[in-house]
Write a protein that holds these residues in place. Structure first.
Motif, PDB file in Angstrom:
ATOM      1  N   THR A  50     -20.047  96.271 -48.693  1.00 31.17           N
ATOM      2  CA  THR A  50     -18.921  96.570 -47.803  1.00 31.17           C
ATOM      3  C   THR A  50     -18.313  95.296 -47.229  1.00 31.17           C
ATOM      4  O   THR A  50     -17.085  95.169 -47.123  1.00 31.17           O
ATOM      5  N   ASP A  51     -19.165  94.333 -46.875  1.00 32.88           N
ATOM      6  CA  ASP A  51     -18.674  93.052 -46.356  1.00 32.88           C
ATOM      7  C   ASP A  51     -17.799  92.344 -47.389  1.00 32.88           C
ATOM      8  O   ASP A  51     -16.680  91.919 -47.088  1.00 32.88           O
ATOM      9  N   PHE A  52     -18.315  92.241 -48.607  1.00 30.07           N
ATOM     10  CA  PHE A  52     -17.567  91.558 -49.656  1.00 30.07           C
ATOM     11  C   PHE A  52     -16.246  92.277 -49.955  1.00 30.07           C
ATOM     12  O   PHE A  52     -15.201  91.641 -50.109  1.00 30.07           O
ATOM     13  N   SER A  53     -16.283  93.591 -50.038  1.00 29.52           N
ATOM     14  CA  SER A  53     -15.078  94.371 -50.360  1.00 29.52           C
ATOM     15  C   SER A  53     -14.040  94.264 -49.249  1.00 29.52           C
ATOM     16  O   SER A  53     -12.846  94.127 -49.510  1.00 29.52           O
ATOM     17  N   THR A  54     -14.502  94.302 -48.017  1.00 34.94           N
ATOM     18  CA  THR A  54     -13.589  94.198 -46.872  1.00 34.94           C
ATOM     19  C   THR A  54     -12.850  92.860 -46.892  1.00 34.94           C
ATOM     20  O   THR A  54     -11.623  92.816 -46.714  1.00 34.94           O
ATOM     21  N   TRP A  84     -13.904 100.613 -53.065  1.00 31.20           N
ATOM     22  CA  TRP A  84     -12.682 101.044 -52.361  1.00 31.20           C
ATOM     23  C   TRP A  84     -13.029 101.373 -50.916  1.00 31.20           C
ATOM     24  O   TRP A  84     -13.040 102.538 -50.500  1.00 31.20           O
ATOM     25  N   THR A  85     -13.365 100.340 -50.182  1.00 29.80           N
ATOM     26  CA  THR A  85     -13.746 100.510 -48.780  1.00 29.80           C
ATOM     27  C   THR A  85     -13.278  99.326 -47.963  1.00 29.80           C
ATOM     28  O   THR A  85     -13.186  98.213 -48.474  1.00 29.80           O
ATOM     29  N   PHE A  86     -12.970  99.594 -46.710  1.00 31.74           N
ATOM     30  CA  PHE A  86     -12.553  98.534 -45.790  1.00 31.74           C
ATOM     31  C   PHE A  86     -13.138  98.859 -44.423  1.00 31.74           C
ATOM     32  O   PHE A  86     -12.876  99.926 -43.856  1.00 31.74           O
ATOM     33  N   SER A 127     -17.221  95.310 -40.326  1.00 33.31           N
ATOM     34  CA  SER A 127     -17.577  94.159 -41.175  1.00 33.31           C
ATOM     35  C   SER A 127     -16.630  92.999 -40.934  1.00 33.31           C
ATOM     36  O   SER A 127     -17.052  91.839 -40.802  1.00 33.31           O
ATOM     37  N   LEU A 128     -15.333  93.305 -40.868  1.00 34.37           N
ATOM     38  CA  LEU A 128     -14.332  92.265 -40.653  1.00 34.37           C
ATOM     39  C   LEU A 128     -14.570  91.566 -39.321  1.00 34.37           C
ATOM     40  O   LEU A 128     -14.492  90.334 -39.228  1.00 34.37           O
ATOM     41  N   SER A 129     -14.883  92.347 -38.297  1.00 31.62           N
ATOM     42  CA  SER A 129     -15.116  91.792 -36.972  1.00 31.62           C
ATOM     43  C   SER A 129     -16.359  90.901 -36.955  1.00 31.62           C
ATOM     44  O   SER A 129     -16.344  89.799 -36.395  1.00 31.62           O
ATOM     45  N   GLU A 130     -17.447  91.382 -37.593  1.00 29.79           N
ATOM     46  CA  GLU A 130     -18.692  90.610 -37.608  1.00 29.79           C
ATOM     47  C   GLU A 130     -18.517  89.290 -38.348  1.00 29.79           C
ATOM     48  O   GLU A 130     -18.963  88.235 -37.887  1.00 29.79           O
ATOM     49  N   ILE A 131     -17.863  89.342 -39.498  1.00 31.13           N
ATOM     50  CA  ILE A 131     -17.687  88.130 -40.306  1.00 31.13           C
ATOM     51  C   ILE A 131     -16.677  87.201 -39.641  1.00 31.13           C
ATOM     52  O   ILE A 131     -16.823  85.971 -39.700  1.00 31.13           O
ATOM     53  N   PHE A 132     -15.687  87.792 -38.984  1.00 26.79           N
ATOM     54  CA  PHE A 132     -14.712  86.951 -38.280  1.00 26.79           C
ATOM     55  C   PHE A 132     -15.377  86.175 -37.144  1.00 26.79           C
ATOM     56  O   PHE A 132     -15.029  85.018 -36.887  1.00 26.79           O
ATOM     57  N   GLN A 133     -16.339  86.805 -36.483  1.00 28.54           N
ATOM     58  CA  GLN A 133     -17.057  86.116 -35.404  1.00 28.54           C
ATOM     59  C   GLN A 133     -17.797  84.892 -35.927  1.00 28.54           C
ATOM     60  O   GLN A 133     -17.891  83.868 -35.260  1.00 28.54           O
TER      61      GLN A 133
END
Length: 491
Positions: free
Chosen positions: A84-88, A206-208, A212-218
């Motif tokens: 999910t992290d990679f796909s996002t 096919w997931t976003f 995940s975006l928030s965690e990786i952005f941090q």
């Protein structure tokens, strides 16, 4: 337990060596192909053509930064990364690239006005398509780097450069001017992305996930902001030279910057992409981390001091042999930028040490300090000419490195005195072998012969002196090379 730890150390050493080997093969083959193309293009095209591409490159650097947003480094640094992290991140990269391309398409006329050349409208609109192409390959590349499997990346770079370089040469020889370099960039990105998708099994789901975006952005935001400020002050000089002076002067600076970065960026990428995954894996074991950082610093010093000093010394015969007198105005700029590269590469190494333990905010603060110093240097040197402008850039890089060395010593536990102590032997040897190299022009006046003799003499002296002093780094390199050449005997 002891045997398990020993096996882990051996496996880690093997992984590091293998990654370093493929990164080195990648960078060397890439630079050779890039250099061959660059030499011919420099002989065929005019400084104004390089000035046009240099103006566009300012905007592509920022756009690529925003597309990645520090997520590549974050995905490598994060320990447990999910599908999910990679796909996002993949879909985020694609979406941002399309938005940025649309914005820059409409602002192309403004770019042309800034640099006083209407040709930039069409050139930039086509060149900016590169954002979308690159976005498709970013996660694929990051996935491979995280696994320390860089073989496919190396192959994709080499094939892409060969095909794009061939097209660029054909177009340049047929009078297409700056369009040859635009085509080269687009074909290079397309081929690299296609190969990564062909030979890497990862595919996005096919997931976003906003989570995940928030965690990786941090994790990646600090890297992204640091890179943003760094990119601003790496490209602000091109912007000032192109708008305040003229595109011809920008062409000379672009050429010097390009050739200096071929060595600086290559070494930075080899060392950074090889060391960062290792440091991130060791972040919870400070004793092993300190030993690894010390060894990495010695290896970095062993490599960069002789190479950068050598490039400074052979700059004049190198440029004259490759380009004649056409680019003489770039030689001093090239030497200054190479000297600056010593401190840039050492700073990148320390950045990776800090990033490896997750202290990204410190990098951001130090980058802000450097940028403030850069603004002061620009203000002071703006009206003194391009050479003094670049000299100010060198001075700021030295101050930034010293500050980084001090702060990273406190944070990582590898103090500045220890850093310098590890570097001194290789710096001293480099100074010693530079003396006869500087004196060679007194007895040799043929540029091509001088270039060859200075290079061979420098390599031979550096090897002999390190060998006679029983350099552990040289021994490790020779042992690893021997193991790769005769693997059966090692078993």
């Amino acid at each position: 337990m002891k045997d398990e730890l020993q096996n882990t150390n051996i496996d880690l050493k093997a992984k590091t060596a293998n990654t370093l080997m493929w990164n080195t093969i990648d960078r060397i083959s890439t630079q050779i192909l890039y250099a061959v193309t660059g030499i011919v293009l420099a002989q065929v095209l005019m400084p104004e053509d390089f000035g046009l591409i240099g103006a566009i490159t300012i905007f592509t650097a920022f756009a690529n930064l925003f597309i990645d947003s520090g997520f590549s480094s974050a995905l490598i640094q994060k320990k447990n990364v999910t599908q999910t992290d990679f796909s996002t991140i993949f879909f985020f990269n694609i979406g941002i690239s399309v938005i940025l391309y649309t914005l820059l398409w409409f602002t192309a006329p403004l770019i042309a006005d800034i640099f006083h050349d209407k040709r930039l409208i069409t050139l930039s609109r086509v060149m900016f398509l590169n954002f979308i192409i690159l976005a498709f390959g970013m996660v694929q590349s990051t996935k491979l780097m995280k696994k320390m499997d860089v073989k496919i990346i190396a192959i994709s770079n080499s094939i892409g450069l060969f095909l794009s370089g061939a097209l660029a040469l054909i177009m340049a020889l047929n009078g297409y001017g700056a369009w040859a370099m635009v085509a080269q960039a687009l074909v290079l990105s397309s081929v690299k992305s296609a190969i990564l998708w062909k030979f890497n099994s990862w595919r996005p789901s096919w997931t976003f996930s906003k989570k995940s975006l928030s965690e990786i952005f941090q994790i990646g935001s600090g890297v992204m902001m640091t890179s943003l400020f760094n990119t601003i002050f790496l490209n602000i000089y091109s912007f000032i030279i192109g708008s305040f002076y003229n595109l011809k002067q920008l062409g000379f600076y672009t050429q010097a910057d390009k050739w200096s970065k071929m060595g600086i960026t290559a070494l930075g990428q080899i060392l950074g992409s090889s060391f960062l995954p290792i440091l991130a894996d060791m972040q919870d074991n400070r004793e092993r981390l300190h030993r690894a950082i010390s060894k990495m610093n010695k290896l970095t010093s062993f490599i960069i001091f002789p190479i950068y000093a050598g490039l400074i010394i052979v700059a004049e015969p190198l440029f004259r042999t490759l380009f004649g007198n056409k680019w003489d105005a770039s030689i001093l700029l090239f030497q200054l930028l190479i000297f600056r590269g010593i401190f840039t590469t050492l700073t990148v190494f320390l950045n990776n040490c800090i990033l490896g333990i997750g202290k990204v905010k410190i990098m951001l603060y130090l980058e802000i300090v450097k940028d403030i110093l850069s603004l002061i240097a620009i203000f002071v040197t703006l009206k003194m000419g391009v050479t003094i402008l670049v000299l100010g850039q060198v001075f700021v890089s030295i101050l930034h490195y010293l500050l980084m060395a001090y702060i990273s010593g406190k944070v990582v536990g590898y103090g500045i005195k220890k850093q310098i102590k590890d570097m001194i032997p290789y710096c001293a040897i480099t100074i010693i072998i530079s003396i006869p190299l500087v004196l060679l022009p007194i007895i040799i006046d043929k540029e091509w012969l001088l270039l060859i003799l200075q290079t061979l003499t420098g390599v031979l002296l550096y090897y002999v002196i390190n060998k006679s002093l029983n350099s552990h780094i040289l021994q490790d390199i020779l042992e690893y090379a021997k193991s790769r050449i005769t693997p059966n005997k090692q078993r």
